[in-house]
Design a protein around this motif. Structure first.
Motif, mmCIF file in Angstrom:
data_model
loop_
_atom_site.group_PDB
_atom_site.id
_atom_site.type_symbol
_atom_site.label_atom_id
_atom_site.label_comp_id
_atom_site.label_asym_id
_atom_site.label_seq_id
_atom_site.Cartn_x
_atom_site.Cartn_y
_atom_site.Cartn_z
ATOM 1 N N THR A 1 -11.770 28.470 42.679
ATOM 2 C CA THR A 1 -11.380 29.873 42.800
ATOM 3 C C THR A 1 -10.851 30.428 41.494
ATOM 4 O O THR A 1 -10.071 31.347 41.465
ATOM 5 N N LYS B 1 -10.909 33.694 45.144
ATOM 6 C CA LYS B 1 -10.140 33.925 46.367
ATOM 7 C C LYS B 1 -9.240 35.140 46.153
ATOM 8 O O LYS B 1 -8.489 35.212 45.182
ATOM 9 N N LEU B 2 -9.304 36.101 47.074
ATOM 10 C CA LEU B 2 -8.507 37.326 46.988
ATOM 11 C C LEU B 2 -7.544 37.399 48.170
ATOM 12 O O LEU B 2 -7.762 36.771 49.211
ATOM 13 N N ARG B 3 -6.512 38.200 47.967
ATOM 14 C CA ARG B 3 -5.500 38.365 49.012
ATOM 15 C C ARG B 3 -5.634 39.754 49.614
ATOM 16 O O ARG B 3 -6.009 40.708 48.929
ATOM 17 N N HIS C 1 -7.241 45.245 50.136
ATOM 18 C CA HIS C 1 -7.038 44.274 49.058
ATOM 19 C C HIS C 1 -5.653 44.464 48.434
ATOM 20 O O HIS C 1 -5.257 45.579 48.115
ATOM 21 N N TRP D 1 -6.120 35.456 53.161
ATOM 22 C CA TRP D 1 -6.853 35.175 51.929
ATOM 23 C C TRP D 1 -8.330 35.117 52.282
ATOM 24 O O TRP D 1 -8.705 34.598 53.343
ATOM 25 N N GLN E 1 -12.070 34.066 50.528
ATOM 26 C CA GLN E 1 -12.794 33.500 49.395
ATOM 27 C C GLN E 1 -14.215 34.030 49.384
ATOM 28 O O GLN E 1 -14.963 33.869 50.344
ATOM 29 N N CYS F 1 -17.314 35.766 53.501
ATOM 30 C CA CYS F 1 -16.161 35.011 52.995
ATOM 31 C C CYS F 1 -15.734 33.871 53.908
ATOM 32 O O CYS F 1 -16.022 33.864 55.103
ATOM 33 N N ASN G 1 -2.235 31.738 56.813
ATOM 34 C CA ASN G 1 -1.160 30.761 56.714
ATOM 35 C C ASN G 1 -0.571 30.470 58.088
ATOM 36 O O ASN G 1 -0.305 31.381 58.861
ATOM 37 N N SER H 1 -2.576 26.102 56.022
ATOM 38 C CA SER H 1 -3.444 27.269 56.182
ATOM 39 C C SER H 1 -4.649 26.871 57.024
ATOM 40 O O SER H 1 -5.100 25.723 56.983
ATOM 41 N N CYS I 1 -8.626 27.787 58.230
ATOM 42 C CA CYS I 1 -9.863 28.508 57.929
ATOM 43 C C CYS I 1 -10.394 29.073 59.239
ATOM 44 O O CYS I 1 -10.762 28.321 60.144
#
Length: 211
Positions: free
Chosen positions: A4, A38-40, A55, A104, A106, A117, A122, A128, A130
């Protein structure tokens, strides 16, 4: 999981891209998608089309207040890559995830205005989950082609195997859609093995042949 690290942009451009707020899938640099960055984000809504996410870029303290003044508004459409959601899966997501919850995502691919993605949430301080795998593990969807990744790439098959493994767990335990399918199969078997039904079929067959 894919690396990432940020895209190989010039230092100034990379910094501005990392702190910029993306309000459309088309705003995201191609290099970000290729590098599976990977973005938050903050969840706003879950629909049949996917997750609508705001975002949340990396914050630099001395420019955060300035950023808030000029940042435009807009939501990204995030889809669970490699997963075909069942209606029960959509209902589960709407129940489990809360509005404004941080997630998050990815980047694996971009199809039109949607982002394909891996989505992570969390659970506790160090854990965390998926969501792509969890949906399949609960029997709330089926594996599907991972759009945006080359079918013959190493990453594609690595992720596809992970998803298939999760789906297999649900299948073995008859969970979710697999429980429904096994029930309907049992009903079909009972009907086909029922003597009265067999007699009716034989009578119908005799009637057709005698006409």
């Amino acid at each position: 999981m894919a690396r990432t690290n940020a895209s190989p942009l010039a230092p100034g451009k990379a910094a501005s891209s990392q702190t910029a707020k993306f309000t459309s899938a088309l705003d995201i640099p191609v290099a970000f998608v290729e590098k599976n960055v990977k973005l938050r984000g903050k969840l706003h809504q879950i629909t049949e089309r996917g997750l609508e996410v705001e975002h949340i870029p990396i914050s630099i303290p001395f420019i955060t207040s300035i950023q808030r003044k000029w940042q435009s508004k807009g939501l990204l459409l995030v889809r669970l890559a490699g997963v075909e959601l069942a209606p029960s899966g959509l209902a589960w997501l709407q129940q489990e995830l809360k509005p404004k919850q941080m997630i998050w995502f990815q980047l694996l691919g971009r199809e039109d205005l949607a982002l394909e993605c891996l989505v992570l949430v969390n659970k506790g301080r160090f854990l965390s989950v998926c969501l792509n795998e969890e949906i399949l593990r609960q029997g709330l969807g089926r594996t599907a082609r991972i759009e945006g990744l080359h079918h013959d790439s190493r990453l594609y098959w690595k992720l596809h195997k992970r998803l298939l493994r999760a789906e297999l767990k649900a299948l073995k335990k008859n969970k979710g859609i697999w429980k429904e399918e096994s029930c309907s199969e049992r009903i079909r078997d009972r009907i086909s093995n029922n003597k009265f039904i067999q007699t009716l079929k034989q009578f119908a067959s005799w009637l057709r042949s005698s006409i």
